[in-house]
Design a protein around this motif. Structure first.
Motif, PDB file in Angstrom:
ATOM      1  N   LYS A  40      86.585  52.893  32.894  1.00 40.46           N
ATOM      2  CA  LYS A  40      87.735  52.375  32.930  1.00 40.46           C
ATOM      3  C   LYS A  40      89.397  52.563  33.517  1.00 40.46           C
ATOM      4  CE  LYS A  40      91.322  53.620  28.836  1.00 40.46           C
ATOM      5  NZ  LYS A  40      90.896  54.512  27.765  1.00 40.46           N
ATOM      6  N   GLU A  41      89.322  53.967  34.677  1.00 38.05           N
ATOM      7  CA  GLU A  41      90.112  54.156  34.809  1.00 38.05           C
ATOM      8  C   GLU A  41      90.731  53.016  36.385  1.00 38.05           C
ATOM      9  OE1 GLU A  41      88.330  57.323  33.172  1.00 38.05           O
ATOM     10  OE2 GLU A  41      88.098  55.840  34.651  1.00 38.05           O
ATOM     11  N   ALA A  57      92.714  50.344  34.235  1.00 36.24           N
ATOM     12  CA  ALA A  57      93.397  50.491  33.979  1.00 36.24           C
ATOM     13  C   ALA A  57      95.422  50.232  35.163  1.00 36.24           C
ATOM     14  CB  ALA A  57      93.720  51.569  33.183  1.00 36.24           C
ATOM     15  N   CYS A  71      93.159  49.399  28.136  1.00 33.48           N
ATOM     16  CA  CYS A  71      93.700  49.150  29.244  1.00 33.48           C
ATOM     17  C   CYS A  71      95.426  48.088  29.303  1.00 33.48           C
ATOM     18  CB  CYS A  71      93.364  48.369  30.365  1.00 33.48           C
ATOM     19  SG  CYS A  71      92.351  49.942  30.670  1.00 33.48           S
TER      20      CYS A  71
END
Length: 271
Positions: free
Chosen positions: A212-213, A216, A252
């Motif tokens: 996920k990071e 984002a 995100c």
């Protein structure tokens, strides 16, 4: 109802696929998928050894035939997962020119001097060796992002599937923040997409690829084109994890995802 479009699946025309295109389509319809792209493997480093030209022709033919039967129930498209395209750029160009594809996934499973990451056990190996393998991987991906012909970059952080997901070795991806940023910026500048690969949600790893990071950060840098794929090699895995992946994208800041036809991105609402 969510728009479940799976842009990464493999039929028995891939060396590691198990089911025919027709059976995959039947199962996709039964599962309620709205769109499916068959992206059978075409790995340039072993192109001739594994007779990928014949595999590609068979896959494309079966998809086009299935479109006639399933066309009113499933948006079915013909894709390809082009692996290691920079190992032989001329051969990669020939492979893409052989057929009319709707969608091209660019992927890196192997880097020069290293075997496929899934073939190696990293248990007990020194962290310096693990870091060197990741250095080689991100370097190859960056060059692929800069030079190769593709529509969306497949499973960024691919080696983590095996190093962490399978072998349990924690890897701090922040070590490669600058390289990852350069890859993301390159994709954005070239108008290429980034795949959210959800295979880890149905094969026991429990991880998104990339995590996920990174999505984002991609959004923060201005990235807009995202494809979603189950990376399924079995019919039972078609579409599994896509809904969860869409929730991650929404968290995100993404409102749309892409599904390709005739190599043009069709932007579809997440909700």
């Amino acid at each position: 109802m969510l728009n479940i479009f799976d842009s990464h699946s493999h039929s028995d025309n891939s060396p590691d696929g198990h089911h025919s295109v027709t059976y995959l389509c039947e199962q996709a319809v039964e599962k309620g998928l709205m769109g499916l792209c068959i992206t059978d493997h075409c790995d340039i480093d072993i192109y001739k050894r594994d007779n990928f030209e014949l595999r590609m022709i068979n896959s494309n033919f079966e998809v086009r035939k299935a479109q006639l039967f399933f066309g009113d129930r499933l948006m079915l498209t013909a894709g390809i997962e082009l692996g290691q395209p920079l190992f032989d750029p001329a051969l990669a160009e020939r492979a893409l020119g052989l057929l009319n594809y709707d969608f091209v996934l660019g992927s890196v499973h192997v880097t020069r001097g290293w075997p496929d990451y899934y073939e190696v056990s990293y248990k007990g190996r020194p962290i310096e060796e693990v870091n060197a393998a990741m250095d080689a991987y991100f370097g190859e991906v960056l060059e692929t992002a800069k030079k190769a012909d593709f529509d969306s970059l497949a499973h960024l952080t691919y080696p983590i599937r095996y190093i962490s997901g399978r072998d349990g070795i924690e890897v701090d991806l922040r070590r490669w923040d600058d390289l990852i940023d350069e890859i993301l910026r390159t994709l954005i500048a070239r108008g290429k997409g980034l795949e959210l690969n959800v295979a880890g949600l149905h094969n026991g790893w429990g991880q998104l690829c990339p995590p996920k990071e990174i999505f984002a950060r991609y959004r923060e840098l201005g990235g807009e084109i995202v494809t979603l794929g189950s990376d399924s090699h079995l019919a039972q895995d078609l579409g599994v994890g896509i809904a969860e992946g869409m929730e991650v994208l929404q968290s995100c800041g993404f409102e749309y995802f892409a599904f390709y036809k005739k190599r043009q991105a069709r932007m579809l609402g997440i909700r």
